[in-house]
Design a protein around this motif. Structure first.
Motif, PDB file in Angstrom:
ATOM      1  N   PHE A  52      -2.846   5.050  -3.912  1.00 36.57           N
ATOM      2  CA  PHE A  52      -3.945   6.019  -3.885  1.00 36.57           C
ATOM      3  C   PHE A  52      -3.463   7.464  -3.821  1.00 36.57           C
ATOM      4  O   PHE A  52      -2.335   7.759  -3.444  1.00 36.57           O
ATOM      5  N   HIS A  92       6.419   7.981  10.234  1.00 36.00           N
ATOM      6  CA  HIS A  92       4.980   7.699  10.080  1.00 36.00           C
ATOM      7  C   HIS A  92       4.714   6.204  10.068  1.00 36.00           C
ATOM      8  O   HIS A  92       3.705   5.719  10.596  1.00 36.00           O
ATOM      9  N   VAL A 120       0.853  -1.198   0.000  1.00 37.53           N
ATOM     10  CA  VAL A 120       0.000   0.000   0.000  1.00 37.53           C
ATOM     11  C   VAL A 120       0.888   1.246   0.000  1.00 37.53           C
ATOM     12  O   VAL A 120       1.857   1.308   0.756  1.00 37.53           O
ATOM     13  N   SER A 121       0.564   2.202  -0.839  1.00 34.81           N
ATOM     14  CA  SER A 121       1.252   3.486  -0.741  1.00 34.81           C
ATOM     15  C   SER A 121       0.395   4.604  -1.320  1.00 34.81           C
ATOM     16  O   SER A 121      -0.490   4.344  -2.136  1.00 34.81           O
ATOM     17  N   GLY A 122       0.670   5.803  -0.874  1.00 38.06           N
ATOM     18  CA  GLY A 122      -0.091   6.960  -1.342  1.00 38.06           C
ATOM     19  C   GLY A 122       0.816   8.132  -1.649  1.00 38.06           C
ATOM     20  O   GLY A 122       1.947   8.189  -1.178  1.00 38.06           O
ATOM     21  N   ALA A 174      -3.625  10.700  -1.944  1.00 36.40           N
ATOM     22  CA  ALA A 174      -3.911  11.066  -0.550  1.00 36.40           C
ATOM     23  C   ALA A 174      -4.462  12.490  -0.502  1.00 36.40           C
ATOM     24  O   ALA A 174      -3.807  13.410  -0.017  1.00 36.40           O
ATOM     25  N   HIS A 231      -5.180  14.080   2.967  1.00 37.90           N
ATOM     26  CA  HIS A 231      -3.953  14.510   3.651  1.00 37.90           C
ATOM     27  C   HIS A 231      -3.550  15.942   3.284  1.00 37.90           C
ATOM     28  O   HIS A 231      -2.931  16.631   4.089  1.00 37.90           O
ATOM     29  N   TYR A 284      -2.365  13.641  11.252  1.00 38.86           N
ATOM     30  CA  TYR A 284      -1.912  13.179   9.921  1.00 38.86           C
ATOM     31  C   TYR A 284      -1.467  11.714   9.925  1.00 38.86           C
ATOM     32  O   TYR A 284      -1.922  10.913   9.105  1.00 38.86           O
ATOM     33  N   ASP A 290      -4.996   4.351   6.300  1.00 37.67           N
ATOM     34  CA  ASP A 290      -4.786   4.021   4.877  1.00 37.67           C
ATOM     35  C   ASP A 290      -4.078   2.672   4.734  1.00 37.67           C
ATOM     36  O   ASP A 290      -4.370   1.884   3.841  1.00 37.67           O
ATOM     37  N   ILE A 291      -3.123   2.464   5.605  1.00 35.92           N
ATOM     38  CA  ILE A 291      -2.222   1.312   5.465  1.00 35.92           C
ATOM     39  C   ILE A 291      -2.824   0.030   6.035  1.00 35.92           C
ATOM     40  O   ILE A 291      -2.876  -1.001   5.360  1.00 35.92           O
TER      41      ILE A 291
HETATM   42  N1  TRP Z   1       2.496  10.883   3.914  1.00 33.40           N
HETATM   43  C1  TRP Z   1       2.802  10.372   2.605  1.00 33.40           C
HETATM   44  C2  TRP Z   1       3.716  11.348   1.882  1.00 33.40           C
HETATM   45  O1  TRP Z   1       3.669  12.509   2.136  1.00 33.40           O
HETATM   46  C3  TRP Z   1       1.557  10.147   1.783  1.00 33.40           C
HETATM   47  C4  TRP Z   1       0.722   9.046   2.344  1.00 33.40           C
HETATM   48  C5  TRP Z   1      -0.531   9.165   2.881  1.00 33.40           C
HETATM   49  C6  TRP Z   1       1.066   7.670   2.399  1.00 33.40           C
HETATM   50  N2  TRP Z   1      -0.982   7.940   3.269  1.00 33.40           N
HETATM   51  C7  TRP Z   1      -0.029   6.998   2.994  1.00 33.40           C
HETATM   52  C8  TRP Z   1       2.190   6.942   2.012  1.00 33.40           C
HETATM   53  C9  TRP Z   1      -0.006   5.621   3.228  1.00 33.40           C
HETATM   54  C10 TRP Z   1       2.224   5.576   2.233  1.00 33.40           C
HETATM   55  C11 TRP Z   1       1.118   4.908   2.833  1.00 33.40           C
HETATM   56  O2  TRP Z   1       4.458  10.924   1.028  1.00 33.40           O
END
Ligand code: TRP
Length: 363
Positions: free
Chosen positions: A43, A193, A10-12, A45, A48, A168, A175-176
């Motif tokens: 996805f 994070h 998973v990544s955003g 984000a 965020h 945040y 999300d993860i």
């Molecule tokens: N905080 C991440 C960034 O700024 C973006 C992000 C939001 C993210 N949710 C996530 C990355 C979940 C990985 C998994 O790059």
């Protein structure tokens, strides 16, 4: 049977609009590779973004679209991975709420990203107001040494320090863990994070039931260093970047402007590749960059020829990106349709996860 199941990734990315080559080599290239091996959820984000910017929200949607077009241009394939907009999956907000119940504020106040960003926002806001800026600095020092429950500092006094901004990492954790991620591909800056995500998952499991949430591991991106045209980090705000979908002609002109060794003026001057932007790019695009290093140091090649060669090396991928980009540019409906199709898959997974989690809450 067990090993038939692919691991989940998973990544955003926060939607900032079109991506540049720093984003590509730093993260996106890795995503494109991962989709071949794992079940991937990628996805936008967009929620965020709201944690630190609530003005001009109408730009977020368009920026998301532009970013997703670049995902497609880079080779993310909706047949191989699931991609979607975070805000379309309301389950993320529900899980975020539940996770917030077990997350101590003290953990969030210690988050280095929060402290740094808050100070940055504060400085921006009070730019030109010396005394207040000083006050911000002073407060930040306190903030850096902040102990939970300690004296008043920016984190608790600033109006910029909103509940959502502090939270945040809780949203990111939602999300993860929503998709039972085994791995999260991230850069070094995101490790705090991810650590918080693991701690929150562990705590949630302790409180509501063992094994409810999976603790994800980091998949650190081994990214080459991509400098901007001027030698600083490539960044939109420095105005020194090459866009991923940029037309080859325009890239050619930018390569001509790239910072090179100021001591190498003539072809036969001995060069110093270590600080040279063109050489940094050769390291990425030229398999035989070691030979180029020897040539440059020995004064057997000039910067003009070296730049021309770099452009030739970059052209095939630039053309591929531009071609794929053209298929979506000017057709926002097509991009939105892909995002909606991705949302449907993500929503199914998210709804199943929440129903399982909610059962254990026994409400
Ligand atoms: N905080 C991440 C960034 O700024 C973006 C992000 C939001 C993210 N949710 C996530 C990355 C979940 C990985 C998994 O790059």
């Amino acid at each position: 049977m067990e090993n038939e199941r692919k691991k989940i990734v998973v990544s955003g990315m926060r939607p900032t609009g079109r991506l540049h080559l720093g984003n590509y080599w730093g993260a996106l290239k890795n995503w494109v590779d991962l989709q071949e091996k794992y079940d991937c959820f990628f996805f936008v984000a967009d929620w965020h973004v709201l944690t630190t910017a609530t003005e001009k929200t109408e730009a977020i949607r368009e920026n998301a679209r532009l970013m997703v077009i670049d995902w497609l241009a880079a080779g993310l394939d909706p047949q191989k991975c699931v991609f979607f907009r975070q805000s379309e999956i309301k389950e993320h907000s529900e899980l975020y709420l539940l996770l917030s119940m077990v997350t101590p504020v003290s953990w969030l106040l210690r988050n280095p990203t929060f402290k740094e960003t808050l100070l940055e926002l504060h400085k921006q806001k009070y730019k030109g107001q010396e005394d207040k800026a000083k006050m911000a600095e002073g407060a930040s020092k306190k903030l850096l040494e902040a102990h939970a429950g300690g004296e008043e500092d920016l984190a608790v006094t600033s109006e910029l320090s909103t509940y959502g901004f502090l939270g945040y990492p809780v949203l990111q954790a939602a999300d993860i863990v929503m998709y039972g991620a085994d791995f999260v591909p991230v850069g070094k800056d995101q490790l705090p994070h991810l650590e918080l995500t693991r701690e929150i998952a562990r705590k949630f499991n302790r409180v509501f039931g063992a094994g409810l949430l999976k603790e994800p591991g980091a998949l650190l991106t081994q990214a080459p260093m991509v400098p901007g045209l001027d030698g600083r980090k490539m960044s939109k705000s420095y105005n020194n970047s090459i866009e991923l979908g940029e037309a080859p002609k325009s890239v050619e002109a930018k390569i001509k402007r790239m910072f090179t060794d100021p001591l190498k003026l003539k072809v036969d001057d001995k060069g110093h590749p270590e600080g040279c932007v063109v050489f940094a790019f050769h390291k990425i695009y030229n398999k035989d960059y070691a030979a180029r290093e020897t040539e440059c140091c020995g004064g057997t090649i000039g910067c003009g020829a070296c730049k021309k060669h770099l452009f030739e090396l970059m052209t095939p991928s630039l053309e591929t990106f531009a071609e794929r980009r053209a298929a979506y540019e000017g057709d926002p409906a097509k991009v939105d349709a892909l995002l909606s199709a991705g949302s449907a898959k993500a929503r199914a997974a998210a709804a199943a996860a929440l129903s399982r989690i909610n059962k254990s809450l026994k409400l």
